[in-house]
Scaffold this active site. Structure first.
Site, PDB file in Angstrom:
ATOM      1  N   PRO A   1       0.809  -1.212   0.000  1.00 44.88           N
ATOM      2  CA  PRO A   1       0.000   0.000   0.000  1.00 44.88           C
ATOM      3  C   PRO A   1       0.843   1.263   0.000  1.00 44.88           C
ATOM      4  CG  PRO A   1      -0.514  -1.402   1.899  1.00 44.88           C
ATOM      5  CD  PRO A   1       0.647  -1.981   1.223  1.00 44.88           C
ATOM      6  N   GLU A   2       0.624   2.073  -0.993  1.00 45.06           N
ATOM      7  CA  GLU A   2       1.151   3.431  -0.967  1.00 45.06           C
ATOM      8  C   GLU A   2      -0.063   4.340  -0.900  1.00 45.06           C
ATOM      9  OE1 GLU A   2       4.288   4.136  -3.822  1.00 45.06           O
ATOM     10  OE2 GLU A   2       4.883   2.042  -3.799  1.00 45.06           O
TER      11      GLU A   2
END
Length: 280
Positions: free
Chosen positions: A2-3
């Site tokens: 996850p960014e």
DNA sequence: CACGACTCCTGCTGGC
DNA sequence: TGCCAGCAGGAGTCGT
């Protein structure tokens, strides 16, 4: 992994389901992730309603309040780390190995799962505005999709940075939300070498990089947005949506733009992918 | 202050 | 086929 885009998609998917919901119970099965999960959540959260689901960098902020004489007010600070995810599953769904925290919301269960336990579940007491004063959040940099993130701002902020641009872009105390994948992809879009010293890049080139970052992140959000419902309600599947990577994880393969060979190097302990033909 | 190395953790991959 | 080293990575912390 996850960014910012993945966290934002997660937020958009959860918000309609969570806001206004009554938290009936909490189940904590892991003592700690990156930090200890506050045991007091078991007493604090039941009876609270969710006021909002916000995002700051890669952190999700779930504002909670319980009205009454013992009025509880605070913010659940959640970070998905490397492998974390939040899903809505039917109540009674048996927890799997890495399902560490459940919030029982009546008609559904919000389940936090994180095999590598790089994530965070914390509690900041007080009204929503206070949450951002939490030490983990207070040091967060500028939001790359906000109006503050301009060419002038970045050019000035980066003037003291003599190291290579790519690790600088990943410094969350400067700009939040740009992780290893989108740092490589943004620089590819902008035609800038990840190896180039940050303060040796012209303002003109930052005027290309800033929109490249914005577009890379926005495109990824859009790509994920189309599958928000499936994502949030799914109780299986590994993953995060993918953007069409130009260079990331494509070492040795032909560059989609110039046909040159994509190269992989290590910077600050992380893999960087770039095209020596397109990026200077 | 800037910056890199180290650290947390588990699952997957590749080499033998 | 099985085993294990190595890699993946967000971000805080520490040392230079």
């Amino acid at each position: 992994m996850p960014e910012l885009p993945e966290v934002e998609v997660c937020r958009r998917g959860l918000a309609p389901e969570l806001v206004g919901a009554l938290i009936e119970g909490v189940d904590i099965r892991a003592p700690k992730l990156r930090h200890e999960i506050p045991p007091a959540l078991r007493e604090l959260l039941p009876g609270c309603r969710v006021l909002a689901v916000r995002r700051r960098g890669k952190y999700l902020l779930v504002d909670c309040r319980r009205d009454g004489a013992d009025g509880v007010e605070g913010c659940l600070i959640i970070h998905l780390g490397m492998t974390g995810n939040l899903r809505l599953v039917p109540p009674g769904t048996p927890p799997a190995r890495h399902d560490h925290v459940d919030l029982l919301l009546g008609d559904c269960l919000l389940r936090y799962s994180d095999p590598r336990r790089f994530g965070v579940v914390l509690w900041q007491p007080g009204p929503p505005a206070v949450a951002e004063s939490h030490p983990l959040l207070a040091s967060q940099g500028v939001e790359p999709l906000s109006d503050t993130f301009t060419v002038d701002w970045l050019f000035a902020a980066i003037s003291k940075r003599g190291g290579p641009i790519k690790p600088v872009l990943m410094d969350s105390h400067l700009v939040v939300g740009i992780g290893n994948i989108y740092a490589s992809e943004s620089l590819f879009r902008a035609g800038i070498s990840p190896l180039r010293a940050a303060n040796r890049i012209s303002r003109a080139r930052y005027s290309v990089l800033v929109p490249a970052i914005r577009e890379t992140l926005s495109d990824a959000i859009a790509a994920g947005g189309s599958s928000i419902r499936d994502y949030v309600h799914s109780d299986g599947g590994s993953g995060w949506f993918q953007i069409q990577a130009g260079v990331y994880d494509r070492a040795g393969q032909p560059c989609l733009r110039c046909g040159g060979v994509v190269r992989q190097v290590r910077q600050a302990g992380r893999s960087t992918f770039y095209c020596p033909g397109c990026q200077h």
